[in-house]
Design a protein around this motif. Structure first.
Motif, PDB file in Angstrom:
ATOM      1  N   ILE A  75     -16.769  41.528  55.725  1.00 38.92           N
ATOM      2  CA  ILE A  75     -15.983  40.720  54.393  1.00 38.92           C
ATOM      3  C   ILE A  75     -16.784  39.299  54.457  1.00 38.92           C
ATOM      4  N   GLY A  76     -17.431  38.917  55.554  1.00 32.52           N
ATOM      5  CA  GLY A  76     -17.771  37.185  55.753  1.00 32.52           C
ATOM      6  C   GLY A  76     -18.782  37.464  54.732  1.00 32.52           C
ATOM      7  N   LEU A  77     -19.159  38.496  54.627  1.00 31.96           N
ATOM      8  CA  LEU A  77     -20.402  38.825  53.656  1.00 31.96           C
ATOM      9  C   LEU A  77     -20.416  39.252  52.191  1.00 31.96           C
ATOM     10  N   VAL A  78     -19.572  39.138  51.189  1.00 29.40           N
ATOM     11  CA  VAL A  78     -19.176  39.298  50.023  1.00 29.40           C
ATOM     12  C   VAL A  78     -19.490  38.668  49.746  1.00 29.40           C
ATOM     13  N   ASP A  79     -19.382  37.509  49.917  1.00 27.89           N
ATOM     14  CA  ASP A  79     -20.267  36.601  48.491  1.00 27.89           C
ATOM     15  C   ASP A  79     -21.766  36.602  48.754  1.00 27.89           C
ATOM     16  N   TRP A  80     -22.435  36.761  50.211  1.00 25.94           N
ATOM     17  CA  TRP A  80     -24.100  36.549  50.171  1.00 25.94           C
ATOM     18  C   TRP A  80     -24.093  38.564  49.415  1.00 25.94           C
ATOM     19  N   ILE A  81     -23.404  39.828  49.725  1.00 22.07           N
ATOM     20  CA  ILE A  81     -23.691  40.940  49.249  1.00 22.07           C
ATOM     21  C   ILE A  81     -23.685  40.570  47.066  1.00 22.07           C
ATOM     22  N   ASN A  82     -22.524  39.385  46.711  1.00 25.58           N
ATOM     23  CA  ASN A  82     -22.856  39.608  45.100  1.00 25.58           C
ATOM     24  C   ASN A  82     -23.788  38.705  44.954  1.00 25.58           C
ATOM     25  N   ASN A  83     -24.202  37.819  44.829  1.00 24.63           N
ATOM     26  CA  ASN A  83     -24.851  36.667  45.080  1.00 24.63           C
ATOM     27  C   ASN A  83     -26.147  36.897  45.938  1.00 24.63           C
ATOM     28  N   GLU A  84     -26.470  37.144  46.327  1.00 22.09           N
ATOM     29  CA  GLU A  84     -28.160  38.310  46.572  1.00 22.09           C
ATOM     30  C   GLU A  84     -28.331  39.095  46.785  1.00 22.09           C
ATOM     31  N   LEU A  85     -27.975  39.907  47.737  1.00 28.06           N
ATOM     32  CA  LEU A  85     -28.138  41.098  47.684  1.00 28.06           C
ATOM     33  C   LEU A  85     -28.368  42.022  46.214  1.00 28.06           C
ATOM     34  N   PHE A  86     -27.224  41.967  45.423  1.00 24.94           N
ATOM     35  CA  PHE A  86     -26.324  42.966  44.302  1.00 24.94           C
ATOM     36  C   PHE A  86     -28.216  41.841  43.217  1.00 24.94           C
ATOM     37  N   PRO A  87     -28.479  40.310  43.152  1.00 28.06           N
ATOM     38  CA  PRO A  87     -29.030  40.458  42.289  1.00 28.06           C
ATOM     39  C   PRO A  87     -30.538  41.388  42.311  1.00 28.06           C
ATOM     40  N   LEU A  88     -30.943  40.810  43.861  1.00 28.42           N
ATOM     41  CA  LEU A  88     -32.274  41.663  43.976  1.00 28.42           C
ATOM     42  C   LEU A  88     -32.455  43.587  43.572  1.00 28.42           C
ATOM     43  N   SER A  89     -30.897  43.866  43.929  1.00 31.13           N
ATOM     44  CA  SER A  89     -31.046  45.430  43.937  1.00 31.13           C
ATOM     45  C   SER A  89     -31.374  45.810  42.639  1.00 31.13           C
ATOM     46  N   TYR A  90     -30.184  45.330  41.802  1.00 28.25           N
ATOM     47  CA  TYR A  90     -30.289  45.574  40.260  1.00 28.25           C
ATOM     48  C   TYR A  90     -31.942  45.069  39.910  1.00 28.25           C
ATOM     49  N   GLN A  91     -32.766  44.223  40.409  1.00 24.76           N
ATOM     50  CA  GLN A  91     -34.040  43.632  39.816  1.00 24.76           C
ATOM     51  C   GLN A  91     -34.617  45.001  39.899  1.00 24.76           C
ATOM     52  N   ALA A  92     -34.362  45.771  41.260  1.00 27.61           N
ATOM     53  CA  ALA A  92     -35.267  46.876  41.462  1.00 27.61           C
ATOM     54  C   ALA A  92     -34.537  48.604  41.860  1.00 27.61           C
ATOM     55  N   GLY A  93     -33.861  48.476  40.192  1.00 30.85           N
ATOM     56  CA  GLY A  93     -33.715  49.142  40.017  1.00 30.85           C
ATOM     57  C   GLY A  93     -31.856  49.756  39.698  1.00 30.85           C
ATOM     58  N   LEU A  94     -31.069  49.763  41.803  1.00 32.88           N
ATOM     59  CA  LEU A  94     -29.968  49.719  41.905  1.00 32.88           C
ATOM     60  C   LEU A  94     -28.943  49.683  40.661  1.00 32.88           C
ATOM     61  N   ARG A  95     -27.942  50.421  39.994  1.00 31.26           N
ATOM     62  CA  ARG A  95     -26.956  49.977  39.132  1.00 31.26           C
ATOM     63  C   ARG A  95     -25.455  50.264  39.763  1.00 31.26           C
ATOM     64  N   TYR A  96     -25.214  50.967  40.807  1.00 31.31           N
ATOM     65  CA  TYR A  96     -24.067  51.467  41.503  1.00 31.31           C
ATOM     66  C   TYR A  96     -24.380  51.440  42.818  1.00 31.31           C
ATOM     67  N   ASN A  97     -23.014  50.134  42.821  1.00 30.52           N
ATOM     68  CA  ASN A  97     -22.617  50.572  44.619  1.00 30.52           C
ATOM     69  C   ASN A  97     -21.443  51.283  44.635  1.00 30.52           C
ATOM     70  N   LEU A  98     -21.399  52.432  45.557  1.00 32.41           N
ATOM     71  CA  LEU A  98     -20.225  53.201  45.812  1.00 32.41           C
ATOM     72  C   LEU A  98     -19.790  53.751  47.411  1.00 32.41           C
ATOM     73  N   SER A  99     -18.480  53.373  47.695  1.00 33.98           N
ATOM     74  CA  SER A  99     -18.263  52.983  48.772  1.00 33.98           C
ATOM     75  C   SER A  99     -17.155  53.950  49.477  1.00 33.98           C
ATOM     76  N   ILE A 100     -17.146  54.994  50.428  1.00 40.36           N
ATOM     77  CA  ILE A 100     -16.309  55.627  51.307  1.00 40.36           C
ATOM     78  C   ILE A 100     -15.974  54.909  52.303  1.00 40.36           C
ATOM     79  N   LEU A 101     -14.214  54.877  51.492  1.00 37.64           N
ATOM     80  CA  LEU A 101     -13.511  54.064  52.262  1.00 37.64           C
ATOM     81  C   LEU A 101     -13.251  54.693  53.575  1.00 37.64           C
ATOM     82  N   SER A 102     -13.353  53.567  54.467  1.00 39.51           N
ATOM     83  CA  SER A 102     -13.098  53.797  56.661  1.00 39.51           C
ATOM     84  C   SER A 102     -11.309  53.274  56.293  1.00 39.51           C
TER      85      SER A 102
END
Length: 144
Positions: A75-102
């Motif tokens: 959970i400590g990575l949620v902000d990093w994922i949303n604010n850093e990883l996802f914008p970079l991934s979006y620039q590379a064409g990613l549009r959706y992140n799907l998660s199979i729940l644990s």
């Protein structure tokens, strides 16, 4: 399914496997056992690297995270994922992140927290099974 990379921790234990499903055009990260936040971050950056090099060429729009076998919170990575990883991934064409729940409560709560923040660029969609996620993304590809 084509295995792209098997990711091990410093102790040499496998904790994540990145695969590409060419018939359904998505990148799959299968998480295994316990992963520290640093390990989750490292593996996520490996997905970004693939998306930049291969995913953008293949017009891959979806990353699927199978967390059925992961243990522990990230959970400590949620902000990093949303604010850093996802914008970079979006620039590379990613549009959706799907998660199979644990079934692991801490991992599940981490996925739910990521979903609740709802990135505008790369929203996270939650599923109980991989087959549910595959059906959903097949329908989405038709509308993109």
């Amino acid at each position: 399914m084509i295995t792209i990379e098997r990711i091990k921790n410093d102790a040499g234990e496998l904790y994540a496997v990145i695969s590409y499903e060419p018939n359904k055009n998505y990148l799959l990260m299968k998480w295994i056992g316990y992963s520290s936040e640093d390990e989750v971050k490292h593996a996520s950056l490996r997905m970004l690297d693939w998306q930049r090099k291969e995913g953008s060429i293949k017009n891959c729009r979806f990353h699927v995270h199978d967390t059925k076998e992961i243990e522990g919170a990230w959970i400590g990575l949620v902000d990093w994922i949303n604010n850093e990883l996802f914008p970079l991934s979006y620039q590379a064409g990613l549009r959706y992140n799907l998660s199979i729940l644990s079934p692991d409560l801490f991992s599940k709560m981490s996925s739910i927290a990521l979903h609740q923040q709802m990135s505008r660029q790369v929203p996270t969609v939650l599923f109980e099974t991989l087959s549910q996620a595959e059906k959903w993304l097949a329908d989405k590809y038709k509308s993109l």
